[in-house]
Design an enzyme around this catalytic site. Structure first.
Site, PDB file in Angstrom:
ATOM      1  N   ARG A   1      48.255  37.095  37.578  1.00  0.00           N
ATOM      2  CA  ARG A   1      49.164  35.944  37.435  1.00  0.00           C
ATOM      3  C   ARG A   1      50.530  36.200  38.073  1.00  0.00           C
ATOM      4  O   ARG A   1      51.110  37.259  37.945  1.00  0.00           O
ATOM      5  CB  ARG A   1      49.381  35.633  35.945  1.00  0.00           C
TER       6      ARG A   1
ATOM      7  N   ARG B   1      51.992  29.869  16.126  1.00  0.00           N
ATOM      8  CA  ARG B   1      51.204  31.054  16.394  1.00  0.00           C
ATOM      9  C   ARG B   1      50.929  31.878  15.146  1.00  0.00           C
ATOM     10  O   ARG B   1      50.271  32.916  15.220  1.00  0.00           O
ATOM     11  CB  ARG B   1      52.014  31.920  17.338  1.00  0.00           C
TER      12      ARG B   1
ATOM     13  N   ARG C   1      55.115  38.815  35.131  1.00  0.00           N
ATOM     14  CA  ARG C   1      55.756  39.047  33.843  1.00  0.00           C
ATOM     15  C   ARG C   1      55.592  40.499  33.409  1.00  0.00           C
ATOM     16  O   ARG C   1      54.521  41.079  33.564  1.00  0.00           O
ATOM     17  CB  ARG C   1      55.131  38.114  32.785  1.00  0.00           C
TER      18      ARG C   1
ATOM     19  N   ARG D   1      48.786  42.235  23.076  1.00  0.00           N
ATOM     20  CA  ARG D   1      48.946  40.793  22.836  1.00  0.00           C
ATOM     21  C   ARG D   1      47.623  40.168  22.387  1.00  0.00           C
ATOM     22  O   ARG D   1      47.595  39.276  21.539  1.00  0.00           O
ATOM     23  CB  ARG D   1      49.448  40.098  24.111  1.00  0.00           C
TER      24      ARG D   1
ATOM     25  N   LYS E   1      46.876  27.925  28.728  1.00  0.00           N
ATOM     26  CA  LYS E   1      47.691  26.937  27.992  1.00  0.00           C
ATOM     27  C   LYS E   1      48.776  26.349  28.889  1.00  0.00           C
ATOM     28  O   LYS E   1      48.930  25.138  28.987  1.00  0.00           O
ATOM     29  CB  LYS E   1      48.344  27.583  26.754  1.00  0.00           C
TER      30      LYS E   1
HETATM   31  P1  AP5 Z   1      48.362  30.565  31.957  1.00  0.00           P
HETATM   32  O1  AP5 Z   1      48.215  29.089  32.012  1.00  0.00           O
HETATM   33  O2  AP5 Z   1      49.653  31.161  32.393  1.00  0.00           O
HETATM   34  O3  AP5 Z   1      47.925  31.130  30.518  1.00  0.00           O
HETATM   35  P2  AP5 Z   1      48.598  31.002  29.099  1.00  0.00           P
HETATM   36  O4  AP5 Z   1      47.533  30.600  28.133  1.00  0.00           O
HETATM   37  O5  AP5 Z   1      49.828  30.154  29.164  1.00  0.00           O
HETATM   38  O6  AP5 Z   1      48.920  32.534  28.826  1.00  0.00           O
HETATM   39  P3  AP5 Z   1      50.283  33.257  28.415  1.00  0.00           P
HETATM   40  O7  AP5 Z   1      50.146  34.712  28.784  1.00  0.00           O
HETATM   41  O8  AP5 Z   1      51.474  32.520  28.918  1.00  0.00           O
HETATM   42  O9  AP5 Z   1      50.187  33.137  26.885  1.00  0.00           O
HETATM   43  P4  AP5 Z   1      50.899  33.949  25.859  1.00  0.00           P
HETATM   44  O10 AP5 Z   1      50.533  33.149  24.704  1.00  0.00           O
HETATM   45  O11 AP5 Z   1      50.587  35.391  25.773  1.00  0.00           O
HETATM   46  O12 AP5 Z   1      52.435  33.963  26.371  1.00  0.00           O
HETATM   47  P5  AP5 Z   1      53.702  33.164  25.936  1.00  0.00           P
HETATM   48  O13 AP5 Z   1      54.567  32.992  27.095  1.00  0.00           O
HETATM   49  O14 AP5 Z   1      53.327  31.992  25.130  1.00  0.00           O
HETATM   50  O15 AP5 Z   1      47.159  31.180  32.837  1.00  0.00           O
HETATM   51  C1  AP5 Z   1      47.035  32.589  32.994  1.00  0.00           C
HETATM   52  C2  AP5 Z   1      46.584  32.898  34.452  1.00  0.00           C
HETATM   53  O16 AP5 Z   1      45.261  32.411  34.626  1.00  0.00           O
HETATM   54  C3  AP5 Z   1      47.419  32.212  35.538  1.00  0.00           C
HETATM   55  O17 AP5 Z   1      47.507  33.096  36.610  1.00  0.00           O
HETATM   56  C4  AP5 Z   1      46.613  30.962  35.896  1.00  0.00           C
HETATM   57  O18 AP5 Z   1      46.818  30.574  37.248  1.00  0.00           O
HETATM   58  C5  AP5 Z   1      45.182  31.443  35.669  1.00  0.00           C
HETATM   59  N1  AP5 Z   1      44.292  30.414  35.150  1.00  0.00           N
HETATM   60  C6  AP5 Z   1      44.589  29.435  34.236  1.00  0.00           C
HETATM   61  N2  AP5 Z   1      43.502  28.699  33.955  1.00  0.00           N
HETATM   62  C7  AP5 Z   1      42.476  29.244  34.707  1.00  0.00           C
HETATM   63  C8  AP5 Z   1      41.091  28.917  34.853  1.00  0.00           C
HETATM   64  N3  AP5 Z   1      40.530  27.895  34.184  1.00  0.00           N
HETATM   65  N4  AP5 Z   1      40.354  29.667  35.693  1.00  0.00           N
HETATM   66  C9  AP5 Z   1      40.913  30.699  36.385  1.00  0.00           C
HETATM   67  N5  AP5 Z   1      42.213  31.048  36.295  1.00  0.00           N
HETATM   68  C10 AP5 Z   1      42.979  30.323  35.451  1.00  0.00           C
HETATM   69  O19 AP5 Z   1      54.386  34.208  24.921  1.00  0.00           O
HETATM   70  C11 AP5 Z   1      54.978  35.406  25.402  1.00  0.00           C
HETATM   71  C12 AP5 Z   1      55.626  36.155  24.254  1.00  0.00           C
HETATM   72  O20 AP5 Z   1      56.667  35.351  23.656  1.00  0.00           O
HETATM   73  C13 AP5 Z   1      54.723  36.532  23.082  1.00  0.00           C
HETATM   74  O21 AP5 Z   1      54.009  37.724  23.317  1.00  0.00           O
HETATM   75  C14 AP5 Z   1      55.751  36.673  21.943  1.00  0.00           C
HETATM   76  O22 AP5 Z   1      56.459  37.877  22.054  1.00  0.00           O
HETATM   77  C15 AP5 Z   1      56.714  35.540  22.243  1.00  0.00           C
HETATM   78  N6  AP5 Z   1      56.317  34.272  21.609  1.00  0.00           N
HETATM   79  C16 AP5 Z   1      55.972  33.104  22.256  1.00  0.00           C
HETATM   80  N7  AP5 Z   1      55.660  32.154  21.378  1.00  0.00           N
HETATM   81  C17 AP5 Z   1      55.790  32.700  20.140  1.00  0.00           C
HETATM   82  C18 AP5 Z   1      55.571  32.210  18.835  1.00  0.00           C
HETATM   83  N8  AP5 Z   1      55.150  30.963  18.602  1.00  0.00           N
HETATM   84  N9  AP5 Z   1      55.808  33.052  17.794  1.00  0.00           N
HETATM   85  C19 AP5 Z   1      56.251  34.314  17.988  1.00  0.00           C
HETATM   86  N10 AP5 Z   1      56.455  34.845  19.215  1.00  0.00           N
HETATM   87  C20 AP5 Z   1      56.222  34.049  20.283  1.00  0.00           C
HETATM   88 MG    MG Z   2      51.893  30.528  28.999  1.00  0.00          MG
END
Ligand code: AP5
Ligand code: MG
Ligand code: ZN
Length: 228
Positions: A135, A96, A168, A179, A21
């Site tokens: 990552r 979410r 992270r 997660r 994402k």
């Molecule tokens: P990346 O693009 O970083 O993936 P992502 O989908 O953004 O994954 P996240 O781990 O950031 O998602 P998340 O939803 O768990 O975390 P968030 O920060 O939102 O890509 C991942 C890796 O793969 C990278 O190394 C990249 O280079 C590689 N990659 C990407 N595309 C690729 C491809 N096509 N092929 C190969 N490699 C690839 O949330 C964190 C925490 O915040 C949550 O756990 C929760 O506690 C809180 N939180 C956030 N939002 C909310 C919400 N709306 N409600 C409640 N709590 C929330």
């Molecule tokens: Mg992310």
């Protein structure tokens, strides 16, 4: 493209942790000229700045749990009021839960606005785990890199802003597993919520970053601006 639109454009990137994402939202943000609003990045910024919200959110992020809707919705809706969101936004990681989706829909409807599309990024579980374990993220701008799939040009430096890269805390294997469970139980039902509204575009997120980007640009009718 956005400059010619009469109404703001809101696009949601829906997908499991590690689906890409953040990576794809950054590319779309560059090409659409819309800000990327990542709820995870906003929480991490609050934690870094030791705000009240940061203190309340920290234990949830550390445990891989969702932050309560009341805190999350208020934070994101406040961010959407800022001037740079006037042309719309790319929503990464929000909504979410069904509660968040309903709150967003209501807030937009009050301004006679709506979600334009939901890009549903589908990736197999093994790939998600492998992506998160390799990552490295930029401390300054939140850009994602991967040791194998998207290595930074200079070791430990962000290509975009030269910030430090770090791993992270919630990318530890046991937190990743939790997660993913939370995603499949609480966030995956959103797919049906938006499908019933005819907003979902499925994206095969198992492909390389460049091919996924091409598919997303195509889905949004932007293929002519795509630069690999
Ligand atoms: P990346 O693009 O970083 O993936 P992502 O989908 O953004 O994954 P996240 O781990 O950031 O998602 P998340 O939803 O768990 O975390 P968030 O920060 O939102 O890509 C991942 C890796 O793969 C990278 O190394 C990249 O280079 C590689 N990659 C990407 N595309 C690729 C491809 N096509 N092929 C190969 N490699 C690839 O949330 C964190 C925490 O915040 C949550 O756990 C929760 O506690 C809180 N939180 C956030 N939002 C909310 C919400 N709306 N409600 C409640 N709590 C929330
Ligand atoms: Mg992310
Ligand atoms: Zn950076």
């Amino acid at each position: 493209m956005v400059a010619y639109r009469k109404t703001p454009m809101y696009c949601i990137l829906l997908g499991a942790p590690g689906a890409g994402k953040g990576t794809q939202a950054a590319l779309l943000s560059r090409d659409l000229g819309l800000p990327r609003i990542s709820s995870g990045d906003l929480f991490r910024e609050h934690i870094r700045n030791q705000t009240d919200l940061g203190r309340q959110a920290k234990s949830y992020l550390d445990a891989g749990e969702l932050v309560p809707d009341s805190l999350t919705v208020a934070m994101v809706l406040r961010r959407l009021e800022e001037a740079d969101c006037a042309p719309g936004a790319l929503l990464d990681g929000f909504p979410r839960t069904l509660g968040q989706a309903e709150a967003l829909e209501k807030a937009l409807a009050e301004r006679a606005l709506r979600i334009d599309c939901v890009l549903n990024m589908r990736v197999h579980r093994e790939a998600l785990v492998e992506r998160l374990s390799g990552r490295w993220m930029c401390r300054q701008c939140g850009a994602s890199f991967h040791l194998k799939h998207h290595p930074p040009t200079k070791a430990n430096r962000c290509d975009d802003c030269q910030g430090d890269l770090y791993q992270r805390d919630d990318d530890r294997p046991e937190t990743v597993a939790h997660r993913l469970e939370i995603y499949f139980s609480q966030t995956a039902p959103l797919e049906m919520f938006y499908r019933q509204r005819g907003m979902v575009i499925d994206i095969d997120g198992d492909q390389s970053i460049e091919v996924v980007s091409l598919e997303m640009h195509r889905a949004l009718g932007l293929v002519h601006t795509f630069a690999a």
